[in-house]
Structure formats: structure tokens, C-alpha cells
Motif scaffolding. Structure first.
Motif, PDB file in Angstrom:
ATOM      1  N   VAL A  90       0.745  -1.169  -0.132  1.00 17.99           N
ATOM      2  CA  VAL A  90       0.145   0.225   0.112  1.00 17.99           C
ATOM      3  C   VAL A  90       0.939   1.202  -0.024  1.00 17.99           C
ATOM      4  CG1 VAL A  90      -1.678   1.403   1.197  1.00 17.99           C
ATOM      5  CG2 VAL A  90      -1.987  -1.175   0.980  1.00 17.99           C
ATOM      6  N   LEU A  91       1.993   1.394   0.762  1.00 21.57           N
ATOM      7  CA  LEU A  91       2.864   2.317   0.745  1.00 21.57           C
ATOM      8  C   LEU A  91       3.459   2.630  -0.681  1.00 21.57           C
ATOM      9  CD1 LEU A  91       4.955   4.188   2.635  1.00 21.57           C
ATOM     10  CD2 LEU A  91       6.392   2.319   2.565  1.00 21.57           C
ATOM     11  N   MET A  92       3.839   1.749  -1.214  1.00 20.32           N
ATOM     12  CA  MET A  92       4.401   1.812  -2.500  1.00 20.32           C
ATOM     13  C   MET A  92       3.426   2.166  -3.578  1.00 20.32           C
ATOM     14  SD  MET A  92       7.169  -1.137  -2.643  1.00 20.32           S
ATOM     15  CE  MET A  92       8.526  -1.311  -1.232  1.00 20.32           C
ATOM     16  N   PHE A  93       2.245   1.404  -3.582  1.00 18.54           N
ATOM     17  CA  PHE A  93       1.276   1.691  -4.491  1.00 18.54           C
ATOM     18  C   PHE A  93       0.576   2.969  -4.261  1.00 18.54           C
ATOM     19  CE2 PHE A  93      -3.411   1.719  -6.136  1.00 18.54           C
ATOM     20  CZ  PHE A  93      -3.118   1.299  -7.286  1.00 18.54           C
ATOM     21  N   VAL A  94       0.355   3.527  -3.361  1.00 18.27           N
ATOM     22  CA  VAL A  94      -0.431   4.834  -3.061  1.00 18.27           C
ATOM     23  C   VAL A  94       0.655   5.956  -3.138  1.00 18.27           C
ATOM     24  CG1 VAL A  94      -1.884   6.253  -1.430  1.00 18.27           C
ATOM     25  CG2 VAL A  94      -2.084   3.952  -1.496  1.00 18.27           C
ATOM     26  N   GLY A  95       1.717   5.656  -2.852  1.00 17.36           N
ATOM     27  CA  GLY A  95       2.983   6.622  -2.683  1.00 17.36           C
ATOM     28  C   GLY A  95       3.350   6.809  -4.246  1.00 17.36           C
ATOM     29  N   ASN A  96       3.273   5.739  -5.094  1.00 16.59           N
ATOM     30  CA  ASN A  96       3.501   6.084  -6.462  1.00 16.59           C
ATOM     31  C   ASN A  96       2.493   6.979  -7.159  1.00 16.59           C
ATOM     32  OD1 ASN A  96       5.874   4.320  -6.665  1.00 16.59           O
ATOM     33  ND2 ASN A  96       4.551   2.453  -6.992  1.00 16.59           N
ATOM     34  N   PRO A 141      15.228  12.276   5.070  1.00 18.43           N
ATOM     35  CA  PRO A 141      15.015  12.491   6.542  1.00 18.43           C
ATOM     36  C   PRO A 141      13.739  12.316   7.266  1.00 18.43           C
ATOM     37  CG  PRO A 141      16.574  13.994   5.787  1.00 18.43           C
ATOM     38  CD  PRO A 141      16.007  13.463   4.461  1.00 18.43           C
ATOM     39  N   TYR A 142      12.870  13.082   6.463  1.00 18.04           N
ATOM     40  CA  TYR A 142      11.327  12.874   6.915  1.00 18.04           C
ATOM     41  C   TYR A 142      10.861  11.560   6.872  1.00 18.04           C
ATOM     42  CZ  TYR A 142      11.822  17.981   5.859  1.00 18.04           C
ATOM     43  OH  TYR A 142      12.193  19.359   6.045  1.00 18.04           O
ATOM     44  N   PHE A 143      11.123  10.857   5.751  1.00 18.51           N
ATOM     45  CA  PHE A 143      10.686   9.436   5.495  1.00 18.51           C
ATOM     46  C   PHE A 143      10.883   8.596   6.802  1.00 18.51           C
ATOM     47  CE2 PHE A 143      11.020   5.102   3.270  1.00 18.51           C
ATOM     48  CZ  PHE A 143       9.520   5.126   3.033  1.00 18.51           C
ATOM     49  N   SER A 144      12.484   8.744   7.247  1.00 17.48           N
ATOM     50  CA  SER A 144      12.875   7.925   8.267  1.00 17.48           C
ATOM     51  C   SER A 144      12.394   8.129   9.518  1.00 17.48           C
ATOM     52  CB  SER A 144      14.543   7.960   8.304  1.00 17.48           C
ATOM     53  OG  SER A 144      14.688   9.485   8.620  1.00 17.48           O
ATOM     54  N   MET A 145      11.636   9.188   9.872  1.00 21.03           N
ATOM     55  CA  MET A 145      11.267   9.897  10.919  1.00 21.03           C
ATOM     56  C   MET A 145      10.165   8.462  11.638  1.00 21.03           C
ATOM     57  SD  MET A 145      10.288  13.648  10.585  1.00 21.03           S
ATOM     58  CE  MET A 145       9.742  13.917  12.272  1.00 21.03           C
ATOM     59  N   GLY A 146       9.510   7.820  10.687  1.00 19.28           N
ATOM     60  CA  GLY A 146       8.565   6.636  11.248  1.00 19.28           C
ATOM     61  C   GLY A 146       9.191   5.304  11.462  1.00 19.28           C
ATOM     62  N   SER A 193      -3.261   9.331   5.488  1.00 21.07           N
ATOM     63  CA  SER A 193      -1.965  10.097   5.708  1.00 21.07           C
ATOM     64  C   SER A 193      -1.444  10.689   4.380  1.00 21.07           C
ATOM     65  CB  SER A 193      -0.796   9.281   6.413  1.00 21.07           C
ATOM     66  OG  SER A 193      -1.497   8.914   7.766  1.00 21.07           O
ATOM     67  N   PHE A 194      -1.380   9.912   3.286  1.00 18.64           N
ATOM     68  CA  PHE A 194      -0.751   9.926   2.199  1.00 18.64           C
ATOM     69  C   PHE A 194      -1.798  10.884   1.380  1.00 18.64           C
ATOM     70  CE2 PHE A 194       1.990   6.291   1.592  1.00 18.64           C
ATOM     71  CZ  PHE A 194       3.072   6.797   0.981  1.00 18.64           C
ATOM     72  N   LEU A 195      -3.076  11.000   1.538  1.00 18.15           N
ATOM     73  CA  LEU A 195      -4.061  11.715   0.709  1.00 18.15           C
ATOM     74  C   LEU A 195      -4.125  13.202   1.462  1.00 18.15           C
ATOM     75  CD1 LEU A 195      -6.912   9.231   0.077  1.00 18.15           C
ATOM     76  CD2 LEU A 195      -4.901   9.926  -1.393  1.00 18.15           C
ATOM     77  N   LEU A 196      -4.167  13.002   2.779  1.00 19.13           N
ATOM     78  CA  LEU A 196      -4.167  14.674   3.452  1.00 19.13           C
ATOM     79  C   LEU A 196      -2.955  15.514   3.730  1.00 19.13           C
ATOM     80  CD1 LEU A 196      -6.927  13.350   6.092  1.00 19.13           C
ATOM     81  CD2 LEU A 196      -7.365  14.493   3.775  1.00 19.13           C
ATOM     82  N   LEU A 197      -1.970  14.648   4.048  1.00 17.60           N
ATOM     83  CA  LEU A 197      -0.708  15.447   4.595  1.00 17.60           C
ATOM     84  C   LEU A 197      -0.379  16.273   3.426  1.00 17.60           C
ATOM     85  CD1 LEU A 197       1.376  13.075   6.964  1.00 17.60           C
ATOM     86  CD2 LEU A 197      -0.096  15.211   7.622  1.00 17.60           C
ATOM     87  N   PRO A 198      -0.315  15.966   2.186  1.00 17.97           N
ATOM     88  CA  PRO A 198       0.190  16.616   1.040  1.00 17.97           C
ATOM     89  C   PRO A 198      -0.493  18.057   0.877  1.00 17.97           C
ATOM     90  CG  PRO A 198       0.073  14.426   0.353  1.00 17.97           C
ATOM     91  CD  PRO A 198      -0.519  14.525   1.625  1.00 17.97           C
ATOM     92  N   LEU A 257       6.059  12.201   5.242  1.00 21.46           N
ATOM     93  CA  LEU A 257       5.788  12.125   6.525  1.00 21.46           C
ATOM     94  C   LEU A 257       4.691  11.246   6.754  1.00 21.46           C
ATOM     95  CD1 LEU A 257       6.123  15.753   7.678  1.00 21.46           C
ATOM     96  CD2 LEU A 257       7.557  13.805   8.476  1.00 21.46           C
ATOM     97  N   ALA A 258       4.030  10.531   5.554  1.00 16.77           N
ATOM     98  CA  ALA A 258       2.681   9.900   5.859  1.00 16.77           C
ATOM     99  C   ALA A 258       3.158   8.464   6.558  1.00 16.77           C
ATOM    100  CB  ALA A 258       2.099   9.621   4.382  1.00 16.77           C
ATOM    101  N   LEU A 259       4.098   7.882   6.249  1.00 18.87           N
ATOM    102  CA  LEU A 259       4.491   6.866   6.930  1.00 18.87           C
ATOM    103  C   LEU A 259       4.652   6.869   8.442  1.00 18.87           C
ATOM    104  CD1 LEU A 259       5.632   3.721   7.028  1.00 18.87           C
ATOM    105  CD2 LEU A 259       7.715   4.636   6.863  1.00 18.87           C
ATOM    106  N   PHE A 260       5.537   8.031   8.816  1.00 17.53           N
ATOM    107  CA  PHE A 260       5.713   8.579  10.112  1.00 17.53           C
ATOM    108  C   PHE A 260       4.274   8.674  10.874  1.00 17.53           C
ATOM    109  CE2 PHE A 260       5.432  12.288  12.937  1.00 17.53           C
ATOM    110  CZ  PHE A 260       6.199  11.702  14.075  1.00 17.53           C
ATOM    111  N   LEU A 261       3.293   9.391  10.435  1.00 20.94           N
ATOM    112  CA  LEU A 261       2.096   9.614  10.831  1.00 20.94           C
ATOM    113  C   LEU A 261       1.276   8.285  11.222  1.00 20.94           C
ATOM    114  CD1 LEU A 261       0.133  11.487  12.190  1.00 20.94           C
ATOM    115  CD2 LEU A 261      -1.006  12.058   9.948  1.00 20.94           C
ATOM    116  N   SER A 262       1.282   7.291  10.222  1.00 20.73           N
ATOM    117  CA  SER A 262       0.666   6.198  10.237  1.00 20.73           C
ATOM    118  C   SER A 262       1.132   5.291  11.252  1.00 20.73           C
ATOM    119  CB  SER A 262       0.783   5.379   8.760  1.00 20.73           C
ATOM    120  OG  SER A 262       0.012   4.183   8.893  1.00 20.73           O
TER     121      SER A 262
END
Length: 455
Positions: free
Chosen positions: A260-266, A367-372, A410-415, A425-430
Motif C-alpha cells: 500500500v505504501l508503494m502503490f499509493v505513494g507512487n 530524513p522525513y521518511f525515516s522519522m517513522g 495520511s498519504f492523501l491529506l498530509l500533502p 511524512l505519511a509513514l511517520f504519522l501512520s
């Protein structure tokens, strides 16, 4: 083949965990290295479009691997408890049933995908520009997915049989073969994505055959058992596999989270930044399975100890194992986060030229991606604990929370709120929201029942 003798009921818990964790971690990282090595050679031999094309297909690969992990994890838990109760023949039968099941499950969709490769690529979100590359990779990687399922199940069983070093060796050999063939096929032979996929397929087939040969001829207690093909036996097999899948469902959902991370992120990166954004996210997605495998290694190392002692009723040993696993998860998560925060350029530079636009986007976002990552690893270890004691509902619930309920919004709203930074940052929040939910659940559980550590 050397077999380790490990007594799960009497050896010191920390010693047991260490015996399992080190080879399991190396083996898990080697599995992730198979895909990452592809990315490194493809990035330098084909370019960021090649990485983006592979990343389009990776979610489907993750789902196949997830089914293997689901059956392997469920089979391992059931088999551990059966061994603790002296039911060795039943344990062997469950292992065989699991391998037959994943073979059938992998064959049918693989054939359908090979019949309609372009439709599959479009369904996964490929642009017309990337379509030829996606199809090229797909046609040469899909035939290996049956063997990948065998590996996913077999490594659980080999570790449970008391041979974690052999399981590690199986994964390491696969990674080494893949690295050598990737270089050979992409650079001297000039086969591009076809070469990368062909190299991966050969390496996976080799690793799976090593594992199957061990289970057929060398396993100490869990050699494969012949299945009777009567109607009653088939009904019992389906019932057993169904129970294994229920217990291991959270493992499937763990892989599904990455998918899901990869599909939605793509899709989101394509919308905001186009093919370069997908390429940048693709680089991050090559590292995400490594982080997942760290958590998975912790969960799988603790699982035989927890399940076996849970079957014997040794509550204190179960509690001690859980504490060690969670502390290990926090430490490993912090180490990985620091690496991504301090060395983003070096990590990105392994895959692509740093002067490209995709590389610039990735360096800024790492750096943002790794926060989660700390929450990511802790959640996998926690879900693995519930799975190990046959607590299917909470394990499945928490896996769903991190995989769909929290991640997609998170992917849809944070941007919308933070722009491109919000995608990273979507991964971090989730993951953080999932950890908080697990903590609240455990606090309520402790109020309702006496602590697990008390006999």
C-alpha cells in the motif's frame, strides 16, 4: 547440512534470542538485498526510469511475498505448539500442507499475469512512458514467484527445526548469486531490466531449492510428510491451512502495508512530481523492505521461543522474550533513523547519479521518511508477539490500522497541508498512530487481566 540443537524451554531467554536474531537478521537483510541489488545496478545501468518501472511492480511482488509470510508464520506458530506437545507427525504434516497450498496460490495468478502483462502494468499505475520497461521486467520476474513462496515458508520452518544458520546461509547465497548475475547481465551482456529480472529469478530458484532439499532429506524433526489425497484428508488439509492463514494473517498485512505504501505513494508522487517523483520514491522503497525485515527478524526470532513456551505454559519466559524483542526493536529503529538522517546523499547515491532530479527529491525527503522507522519496527515486533500466542484479532487489527486505516488517509491529506514534505511524512504519522493504539490496548488489557509475567 549442519543442524543446530536448540532447547527452547530451558536455555537462557537472552541467549536463545541472540542465537536466533543474528542469523535471522542477516538472512532477512539478504532477502531484501536481492531487490536492492537490482535497484543499484538498474539505477546505474538503466537510470531512474528503470527504478520507477520496478517500483510499479513491487507492490504486487510484496503481496505474493506476504502470502508466503502469512502461511509461513502461521505454520510456524502451529508447528511450534505441536512440537511442544510431542505431536511431531502432525507438525510435519502441517509443514507439507503449507508448501502445497502456497504453490497452488502462486501458480494461478502468475499464469494470468503472464497472459496479460500490459493490462497488469496499467492496473498497477504505470504511465505509458514507463509501460515497456514495466512489461519487460514483469515477464522475466513473475515465473520465479512460486519459488519465492517456497522460500518465504521454508525459512520459518528451517529456523524452527533448529537450523537458523542454514536459513541465513540460504538467504545469503541467494543475494550473492543475484549480485553477480545482475552485474553480468546488465553491464557486459547489456540486457537492461530483462537481465535484472532474470538474475533475480535464478537466485530465488537456487535459494528455494536449497531450502526444499533440506526439508526433504536433512531436517531434524520437520521433514516433509506425504499427504494422503483422500477427500477426508483434503478437507483436513484445508482446515489446517485455513487456521495457519488466520494466525499468520498479520504477516500478510505487514507486507500489504509495504505494498500500500508503494502503490499509493507512487500515485501521489506521480500526481505532484511526475516520473521523477516516482523514481525518487522508488529509491526510498528499496530501503523500506530492509527496515521491514529488521522488524520481521525481531518478530521471527522471538516467535519460536514465545510460541513454544506459551504451549508449555511458561509465562515468565514468554514475558522475558517480549521485553528483549521490544528493546531490540527500539534500538534498531533508532540506528536506521540516524543513518537516513545523517547520510541521505550517500544512500541515494548508491542507486542513481546525485545530479539528477529524482536524486535531489530523494535526498531532501529521506530524513522525513525515516522519522517513522522506530514506530515501524516496534509495530512489527508487537504484532509478531500477538501472532505468536495465537491472538489473531489484535494482531490483525493492528496490522490493518498501519496498512490501510492510517496510511492511506495520511498519504492523501498530509500533502494538502504540507506539500511534498507531507508525502514523505505519511509513514511517520501512520506508524506513530498505530504504536499509540497498541500502547492504549495493552494498558487496558493489563487492567483487565493479571500481567503475563506472573505465573
Amino acid at each position: 547440512m549442519k543442524r543446530d540443537a536448540i532447547d527452547l524451554s530451558t536455555l537462557n531467554v537472552f541467549t536463545l534470542f541472540r542465537k536466533y536474531f543474528i542469523p535471522t537478521l542477516l538472512g532477512m537483510l539478504s532477502i531484501s538485498a536481492v531487490t536492492a541489488i537490482d535497484g543499484i545496478f538498474v539505477g546505474h545501468g538503466v537510470g531512474s526510469d528503470g527504478i520507477a518501472a520496478i517500483n510499479i511492480l513491487v507492490p504486487l511482488w510484496m503481496l505474493f511475498t506476504g502470502v508466503g509470510l502469512m502461511v509461513g508464520a502461521g505454520c510456524s506458530v502451529v508447528t511450534s505448539i505441536q512440537l511442544s506437545r510431542g505431536k511431531e507427525k502432525v507438525a510435519r504434516l502441517n509443514v507439507t500442507q503449507a508448501l502445497v497450498f502456497v504453490t497452488i496460490v502462486a501458480l494461478i495468478p502468475s499464469i494470468l499475469i503472464m497472459i496479460c502483462p500490459e493490462g497488469t502494468a496499467r492496473l498497477l499505475g504505470s504511465s505509458e512512458h514507463l509501460l515497456p520497461l514495466v512489461v519487460e521486467y514483469l515477464l522475466w520476474i513473475v515465473p520465479s514467484w512460486v519459488f519465492q513462496m517456497w522460500v518465504s515458508v521454508s525459512l520459518f520452518i528451517i529456523r524452527l527445526d533448529g537450523a537458523p544458520k542454514l536459513a541465513m546461509s540460504c538467504s545469503v547465497v541467494t543475494a550473492i548469486i543475484n549480485a553477480v548475475l545482475d552485474w553480468l547481465f546488465i553491464f557486459p551482456f547489456g540486457w537492461g531490466l530483462m537481465g535484472a529480472a532474470f538474475a533475480t529469478s535464478i537466485s530465488i530458484v537456487t535459494g528455494s531449492l536449497i531450502a526444499i532439499v533440506y526439508l526433504l532429506f536433512y531436517a531434524r524433526r520437520l521433514r516433509l510428510q506425504w499427504i494422503k489425497w483422500s477427500l477426508k484428508s483434503l478437507q483436513l488439509s484445508l482446515r489446517n491451512v485455513n487456521y495457519q492463514c488466520r494466525i499468520g494473517s498479520s504477516a500478510l498485512l505487514g507486507e500489504a502495508t509495504l505494498a500500500v505504501l508503494m502503490f499509493v505513494g507512487n500515485q501521489v508522487f506521480m500526481k505532484y512530481l511526475g516520473d521523477d517523483g516516482v523514481g525518487a520514491f522508488g529509491i526510498a522503497c528499496y530501503y523500506a523492505p530492509f527496515v521491514f525485515m529488521v522488524g520481521n527478524a525481531i518478530a521471527q526470532s522471538a516467535q519460536p521461543i514465545i510460541s513454544y513456551n506459551f504451549g508449555l505454559g511458561y509465562r515468565e519466559r514468554v514475558s522475558a522474550t517480549v521485553r528483549i524483542a521490544m528493546m531490540t526493536a527500539v534500538v534498531c529503529g533508532l540506528i536506521v533513523t540516524l543513518a537516513f538522517t545523517i547520510y541521505p546523499a550517500e544512500l541515494v547515491g548508491l542507486f542513481v547519479d546525485l545530479e539528477g532530479e529524482a536524486a535531489r527529491i530523494a535526498v531532501a525527503g529521506f530524513p522525513y521518511f525515516s522519522m517513522g522507522f522506530v514506530f515501524f519496527v516496534v509495530n512489527i515486533a508487537a504484532i509478531g508477539y500477538f501472532q505468536s500466542i495465537e491472538q489473531v484479532k489484535p494482531a490483525t487489527c493492528f496490522a490493518l490500522l498501519r496498512g490501510c486505516v492510517f496510511l492511506v488517509p495520511s498519504f492523501l491529506l498530509l500533502p494538502l497541508l504540507l506539500g511534498v514534505k507531507g508525502i514523505w511524512l505519511a509513514l511517520f504519522l501512520s506508524e506513530m498512530a498505530t504504536t499509540i493504539t497498541i500502547v492504549i490496548y495493552n494498558m487496558r488489557r493489563m487492567r483487565e487481566v493479571r500481567p503475563l509475567g506472573k505465573a
